[in-house]
Design a protein around this motif. Structure first.
Motif, PDB file in Angstrom:
ATOM      1  N   THR A   5      39.742  24.628   7.497  1.00 33.34           N
ATOM      2  CA  THR A   5      39.011  24.751   6.371  1.00 33.34           C
ATOM      3  C   THR A   5      39.409  25.555   5.176  1.00 33.34           C
ATOM      4  OG1 THR A   5      37.253  26.155   7.205  1.00 33.34           O
ATOM      5  CG2 THR A   5      37.008  23.948   7.569  1.00 33.34           C
ATOM      6  N   LEU A   6      40.004  26.789   5.568  1.00 33.48           N
ATOM      7  CA  LEU A   6      40.244  27.569   4.733  1.00 33.48           C
ATOM      8  C   LEU A   6      41.918  27.685   4.378  1.00 33.48           C
ATOM      9  CD1 LEU A   6      38.311  30.648   5.998  1.00 33.48           C
ATOM     10  CD2 LEU A   6      37.889  29.257   4.159  1.00 33.48           C
ATOM     11  N   THR A   7      42.890  27.118   5.208  1.00 33.44           N
ATOM     12  CA  THR A   7      44.225  27.289   4.721  1.00 33.44           C
ATOM     13  C   THR A   7      44.757  26.092   3.830  1.00 33.44           C
ATOM     14  OG1 THR A   7      46.320  27.488   6.247  1.00 33.44           O
ATOM     15  CG2 THR A   7      44.856  25.490   6.841  1.00 33.44           C
ATOM     16  N   ARG A   8      45.752  26.528   3.399  1.00 35.13           N
ATOM     17  CA  ARG A   8      46.756  25.642   2.545  1.00 35.13           C
ATOM     18  C   ARG A   8      47.799  25.154   3.164  1.00 35.13           C
ATOM     19  NH1 ARG A   8      46.278  25.596  -2.554  1.00 35.13           N
ATOM     20  NH2 ARG A   8      48.536  25.402  -2.999  1.00 35.13           N
ATOM     21  N   LEU A  29      46.763  14.621   7.996  1.00 34.86           N
ATOM     22  CA  LEU A  29      46.014  15.735   7.474  1.00 34.86           C
ATOM     23  C   LEU A  29      46.306  16.060   6.092  1.00 34.86           C
ATOM     24  CD1 LEU A  29      44.585  18.352   8.645  1.00 34.86           C
ATOM     25  CD2 LEU A  29      46.704  19.500   8.517  1.00 34.86           C
ATOM     26  N   LYS A  30      47.210  15.843   5.571  1.00 34.21           N
ATOM     27  CA  LYS A  30      47.527  15.837   4.170  1.00 34.21           C
ATOM     28  C   LYS A  30      46.750  14.737   3.416  1.00 34.21           C
ATOM     29  CE  LYS A  30      52.451  15.083   4.408  1.00 34.21           C
ATOM     30  NZ  LYS A  30      53.441  15.404   4.279  1.00 34.21           N
ATOM     31  N   GLU A  31      47.000  13.647   3.827  1.00 34.35           N
ATOM     32  CA  GLU A  31      46.109  12.492   3.195  1.00 34.35           C
ATOM     33  C   GLU A  31      44.581  12.518   2.941  1.00 34.35           C
ATOM     34  OE1 GLU A  31      48.891   8.520   4.371  1.00 34.35           O
ATOM     35  OE2 GLU A  31      47.036   9.016   5.681  1.00 34.35           O
ATOM     36  N   ILE A  32      43.864  13.018   3.785  1.00 37.97           N
ATOM     37  CA  ILE A  32      42.518  13.148   3.913  1.00 37.97           C
ATOM     38  C   ILE A  32      42.003  14.676   3.677  1.00 37.97           C
ATOM     39  CG2 ILE A  32      42.069  10.996   5.125  1.00 37.97           C
ATOM     40  CD1 ILE A  32      41.150  12.403   7.462  1.00 37.97           C
ATOM     41  N   LEU A 121      41.611  13.038  14.871  1.00 37.57           N
ATOM     42  CA  LEU A 121      40.217  13.624  14.747  1.00 37.57           C
ATOM     43  C   LEU A 121      40.465  15.183  14.104  1.00 37.57           C
ATOM     44  CD1 LEU A 121      39.103  12.815  18.416  1.00 37.57           C
ATOM     45  CD2 LEU A 121      38.155  12.001  16.096  1.00 37.57           C
ATOM     46  N   LEU A 122      41.519  15.931  14.409  1.00 36.03           N
ATOM     47  CA  LEU A 122      41.663  17.084  13.592  1.00 36.03           C
ATOM     48  C   LEU A 122      41.846  16.871  12.020  1.00 36.03           C
ATOM     49  CD1 LEU A 122      42.377  20.279  14.380  1.00 36.03           C
ATOM     50  CD2 LEU A 122      44.866  19.356  13.792  1.00 36.03           C
ATOM     51  N   ALA A 123      42.386  15.895  11.961  1.00 36.36           N
ATOM     52  CA  ALA A 123      42.416  15.504  10.143  1.00 36.36           C
ATOM     53  C   ALA A 123      41.033  15.282   9.747  1.00 36.36           C
ATOM     54  CB  ALA A 123      43.251  14.632   9.857  1.00 36.36           C
ATOM     55  N   TYR A 124      40.496  14.545  10.344  1.00 33.76           N
ATOM     56  CA  TYR A 124      39.073  13.914  10.120  1.00 33.76           C
ATOM     57  C   TYR A 124      38.060  15.122   9.947  1.00 33.76           C
ATOM     58  CZ  TYR A 124      34.451  11.387  10.562  1.00 33.76           C
ATOM     59  OH  TYR A 124      33.259  11.084  10.234  1.00 33.76           O
ATOM     60  N   TYR A 125      38.077  16.099  11.007  1.00 35.48           N
ATOM     61  CA  TYR A 125      37.115  17.073  10.922  1.00 35.48           C
ATOM     62  C   TYR A 125      37.422  18.344  10.107  1.00 35.48           C
ATOM     63  CZ  TYR A 125      34.273  14.901  14.504  1.00 35.48           C
ATOM     64  OH  TYR A 125      33.509  14.027  15.178  1.00 35.48           O
ATOM     65  N   ALA A 126      38.877  18.507   9.892  1.00 39.28           N
ATOM     66  CA  ALA A 126      39.153  19.438   8.568  1.00 39.28           C
ATOM     67  C   ALA A 126      38.735  18.718   7.473  1.00 39.28           C
ATOM     68  CB  ALA A 126      40.639  19.571   8.861  1.00 39.28           C
ATOM     69  N   ALA A 127      38.864  17.661   7.174  1.00 38.66           N
ATOM     70  CA  ALA A 127      38.559  17.068   5.849  1.00 38.66           C
ATOM     71  C   ALA A 127      37.042  17.162   5.701  1.00 38.66           C
ATOM     72  CB  ALA A 127      38.854  15.348   5.740  1.00 38.66           C
ATOM     73  N   LEU A 128      36.238  16.788   6.647  1.00 45.56           N
ATOM     74  CA  LEU A 128      34.625  16.857   6.340  1.00 45.56           C
ATOM     75  C   LEU A 128      34.341  18.357   6.361  1.00 45.56           C
ATOM     76  CD1 LEU A 128      33.607  14.557   9.379  1.00 45.56           C
ATOM     77  CD2 LEU A 128      33.304  14.129   6.806  1.00 45.56           C
ATOM     78  N   HIS A 129      34.851  19.002   6.798  1.00 45.77           N
ATOM     79  CA  HIS A 129      34.528  20.715   6.577  1.00 45.77           C
ATOM     80  C   HIS A 129      35.069  21.119   5.315  1.00 45.77           C
ATOM     81  CE1 HIS A 129      32.909  21.764  10.451  1.00 45.77           C
ATOM     82  NE2 HIS A 129      33.733  21.188  11.152  1.00 45.77           N
ATOM     83  N   ARG A 130      36.091  20.586   4.701  1.00 47.05           N
ATOM     84  CA  ARG A 130      36.584  20.606   3.251  1.00 47.05           C
ATOM     85  C   ARG A 130      35.743  20.065   2.188  1.00 47.05           C
ATOM     86  NH1 ARG A 130      41.767  23.514   3.443  1.00 47.05           N
ATOM     87  NH2 ARG A 130      42.233  22.479   1.501  1.00 47.05           N
ATOM     88  N   ASP A 131      34.705  19.091   2.563  1.00 43.65           N
ATOM     89  CA  ASP A 131      34.007  18.345   1.879  1.00 43.65           C
ATOM     90  C   ASP A 131      34.699  17.207   1.191  1.00 43.65           C
ATOM     91  OD1 ASP A 131      31.404  19.508   2.132  1.00 43.65           O
ATOM     92  OD2 ASP A 131      31.815  21.324   1.033  1.00 43.65           O
ATOM     93  N   PRO A 137      40.262   8.784   0.029  1.00 49.28           N
ATOM     94  CA  PRO A 137      41.205   9.816  -0.348  1.00 49.28           C
ATOM     95  C   PRO A 137      41.529   9.776  -1.624  1.00 49.28           C
ATOM     96  CG  PRO A 137      41.729   8.751   1.631  1.00 49.28           C
ATOM     97  CD  PRO A 137      40.797   8.046   1.154  1.00 49.28           C
ATOM     98  N   ARG A 138      41.765  10.675  -2.379  1.00 46.34           N
ATOM     99  CA  ARG A 138      42.352  10.606  -3.936  1.00 46.34           C
ATOM    100  C   ARG A 138      43.759  10.295  -3.792  1.00 46.34           C
ATOM    101  NH1 ARG A 138      42.017  17.023  -4.433  1.00 46.34           N
ATOM    102  NH2 ARG A 138      43.960  17.696  -3.583  1.00 46.34           N
ATOM    103  N   ASN A 139      44.007   9.352  -4.808  1.00 46.85           N
ATOM    104  CA  ASN A 139      45.269   8.963  -5.122  1.00 46.85           C
ATOM    105  C   ASN A 139      45.799   8.251  -3.940  1.00 46.85           C
ATOM    106  OD1 ASN A 139      45.198  10.487  -7.620  1.00 46.85           O
ATOM    107  ND2 ASN A 139      45.822  12.173  -6.629  1.00 46.85           N
TER     108      ASN A 139
END
Length: 147
Positions: A5-8, A29-32, A121-131, A137-139
């Motif tokens: 949630t905090l990483t770039r 991960l980058k898409e969502i 699932l990792l991508a999904y939950y990372a996206a949820l935690h980042r709101d 997904p944008r663009n």
């Protein structure tokens, strides 16, 4: 793996079939979640990629192929020595105590079908935690409309 949630940045490493699954995991991960993510072949790690590893960098490593299991684990040791925060996803029978997720054993040629699921699932939950809106997904479009 809350620190996503905090990483770039996040890196995925795999060998053999796992490399291709890593490419898909990084893409999702980058898409969502809008985290800059890249998938790399473990064998190419020392050819430049390792220079990108910094203290706390998330690295997802897939270890589902018996013939390259110890090679990818050597790659994990290399990124650990540079301060990475690894998450190892392995196959039952190839797992060690440090592995974060252990998948059920299937025929080796079927491993991409089950190993891609935890990456999604990792991508999904990372996206949820980042709101992030995982449904829009944008663009991104649901289909390619231009050539």
């Amino acid at each position: 793996f809350d620190y996503l949630t905090l990483t770039r940045n996040c890196f995925f490493i795999g060998r053999a079939l796992d490399y291709y699954v890593c490419l898909e995991g990084a893409l999702k991960l980058k898409e969502i979640s809008y985290i800059q993510a890249e998938g790399f072949a473990g064998g190419e790690l020392k050819h430049g990629t390792i220079a990108l590893i910094e203290e706390g960098t998330p690295v997802v490593a897939l270890a589902t192929q018996e013939d390259v299991n110890w090679n990818i684990r050597g790659n994990v040791k290399e990124v650990l020595a540079r301060g990475a925060n690894p998450c190892i996803i392995s196959m039952k029978g190839l797992n060690t105590e440090d592995d974060r997720f252990v998948l059920p054993k299937v025929h080796e040629l079927l491993t991409p079908l089950i190993s891609v699921v935890p990456l999604q699932l990792l991508a999904y939950y990372a996206a949820l935690h980042r709101d992030c809106d995982v449904d829009k997904p944008r663009n991104l479009a649901k289909s390619v409309t231009v050539e």
